[in-house]
Design an enzyme around this catalytic site. Structure first.
Site, PDB file in Angstrom:
ATOM      1  N   LEU A  93     -81.167  38.998 -34.656  1.00 23.97           N
ATOM      2  CA  LEU A  93     -81.030  38.214 -33.561  1.00 23.97           C
ATOM      3  C   LEU A  93     -79.743  37.515 -33.525  1.00 23.97           C
ATOM      4  O   LEU A  93     -79.255  36.706 -34.164  1.00 23.97           O
ATOM      5  CB  LEU A  93     -82.254  37.188 -33.308  1.00 23.97           C
ATOM      6  CG  LEU A  93     -82.026  36.676 -31.717  1.00 23.97           C
ATOM      7  CD1 LEU A  93     -82.771  37.741 -30.835  1.00 23.97           C
ATOM      8  CD2 LEU A  93     -83.001  35.527 -31.874  1.00 23.97           C
ATOM      9  N   ASP A  94     -78.705  38.198 -32.450  1.00 21.66           N
ATOM     10  CA  ASP A  94     -77.176  37.763 -32.564  1.00 21.66           C
ATOM     11  C   ASP A  94     -77.089  36.533 -32.407  1.00 21.66           C
ATOM     12  O   ASP A  94     -78.000  35.647 -31.969  1.00 21.66           O
ATOM     13  CB  ASP A  94     -76.563  38.555 -31.276  1.00 21.66           C
ATOM     14  CG  ASP A  94     -76.908  40.030 -31.283  1.00 21.66           C
ATOM     15  OD1 ASP A  94     -76.775  40.612 -32.451  1.00 21.66           O
ATOM     16  OD2 ASP A  94     -76.587  40.753 -30.246  1.00 21.66           O
ATOM     17  N   ARG A  95     -76.063  36.062 -33.160  1.00 16.27           N
ATOM     18  CA  ARG A  95     -75.689  34.741 -33.135  1.00 16.27           C
ATOM     19  C   ARG A  95     -75.659  33.968 -31.674  1.00 16.27           C
ATOM     20  O   ARG A  95     -75.797  32.976 -31.557  1.00 16.27           O
ATOM     21  CB  ARG A  95     -74.038  34.540 -33.640  1.00 16.27           C
ATOM     22  CG  ARG A  95     -73.687  33.076 -33.682  1.00 16.27           C
ATOM     23  CD  ARG A  95     -72.340  33.072 -34.300  1.00 16.27           C
ATOM     24  NE  ARG A  95     -71.532  31.857 -34.314  1.00 16.27           N
ATOM     25  CZ  ARG A  95     -70.261  31.715 -34.364  1.00 16.27           C
ATOM     26  NH1 ARG A  95     -69.511  32.532 -34.694  1.00 16.27           N
ATOM     27  NH2 ARG A  95     -69.800  30.310 -34.501  1.00 16.27           N
TER      28      ARG A  95
END
Length: 221
Positions: free
Chosen positions: A78-80
Site C-alpha cells: 500500500l503506497d506511502r
C-alpha cells in the site's frame, strides 16, 4: 595409487553426502519450526505518509512506529501516499490467497479523483484499460458519495480551483504497482486520495486511522 584415489573419492563423496544431509536437515528443521508457529493476522489502518515496511534507512515513518508485533509481513503493498487496510501475517498461504491474481481475491478501494468521469471513462475502467505493463482485468467501478466514515487526511489533498472532484468505489482482482492511480490517470482523472477498504473478507470496520488489531485466524479460512 589407484587405491589412494579411490579412497579420496570415497572421502569426498562421504563428505559431500554428510554436508548435504546437514543442509537438508537444517532446512527441514527450519520449515518445521515455521509450520509449528501459530498463524498470526494483523489488520492495520495505515495513515498517509507511512511506509508499508518495518524499517527505513532514511528515518521515515514505518509500520514499526505503530505495530509492536514481530514476524508478520504485509500481504501486498500500500503506497506511502495511500491509506487504509494493510493485512500483515506470517501465513504464506494467506499472503498468496490475498495477493496472487490467480486467486481472484477482491480488493475494494475508495478513490477521490479529479473531475467527474463520464460513462465512457467508467466503462473503460470496468472492461479494462491497457497500461504500460499490459491490459488490466475487468474491475468493479461505481461513482459514490464520499464515505461518511472517512477520517480527515493530514495534510489535506491539494485541490485545484474550479475543478470538481468525485469519489469512486473500485474493486480490483489483481494488484500491480500503483494500479489504481495509473488506471484513473489513463482515463483522464488523476487520483487525489486513495483508501483501501478491504482485502477479501478483511475490512477496515472498527479500525480508526493509525490503529491495528490482531485477529484469530480460522484454520480453514
Amino acid at each position: 595409487m589407484r587405491q589412494l584415489i579411490s579412497s579420496e573419492n570415497t572421502m569426498q563423496k562421504t563428505s559431500f553426502r554428510n554436508h548435504y544431509v546437514k543442509r537438508f536437515s537444517s532446512r527441514q528443521a527450519s520449515k518445521s519450526r515455521k509450520e509449528n508457529q501459530p498463524k498470526r493476522v494483523v489488520l492495520f489502518n495505515k495513515p498517509y505518509d507511512v511506509l508499508p515496511q518495518f524499517t527505513d534507512e532514511a528515518g521515515r515513518r514505518t509500520l514499526k512506529d505503530f505495530i509492536p508485533v514481530q514476524g508478520v509481513y504485509a500481504a501486498g503493498r500500500l503506497d506511502r501516499d495511500s491509506e487504509g487496510l494493510l493485512v500483515l501475517t506470517n501465513d504464506g498461504a494467506l499472503q498468496a490467497r490475498l495477493t496472487q491474481p490467480g486467486k481472484r481475491t477482491g480488493k475494494i478501494y475508495y478513490v477521490q479523483v479529479e473531475g467527474i468521469p463520464d460513462n465512457a471513462a467508467l466503462q473503460a475502467l470496468r472492461t479494462g484499460v491497457t497500461l504500460n505493463d499490459g491490459p488490466t482485468l475487468p474491475a468493479g467501478i461505481e461513482i459514490v458519495a464520499e464515505p461518511d466514515w472517512l477520517w480527515p487526511r493530514t495534510p489535506p489533498i491539494r485541490e485545484r480551483k474550479n475543478i470538481p472532484t468525485s469519489w469512486l468505489k473500485v474493486t480490483l482482482y489483481e494488484g500491480r504497482n500503483h494500479q489504481v492511480r495509473r488506471m484513473t490517470a489513463h482515463v483522464g482523472h488523476p487520483t487525489l486520495r486513495l483508501i483501501r477498504y478491504s482485502m477479501g473478507d478483511y475490512t477496515l470496520n472498527g479500525l480508526d486511522n493509525g490503529q491495528w488489531c490482531e485477529i484469530a485466524q480460522e484454520k480453514d479460512r
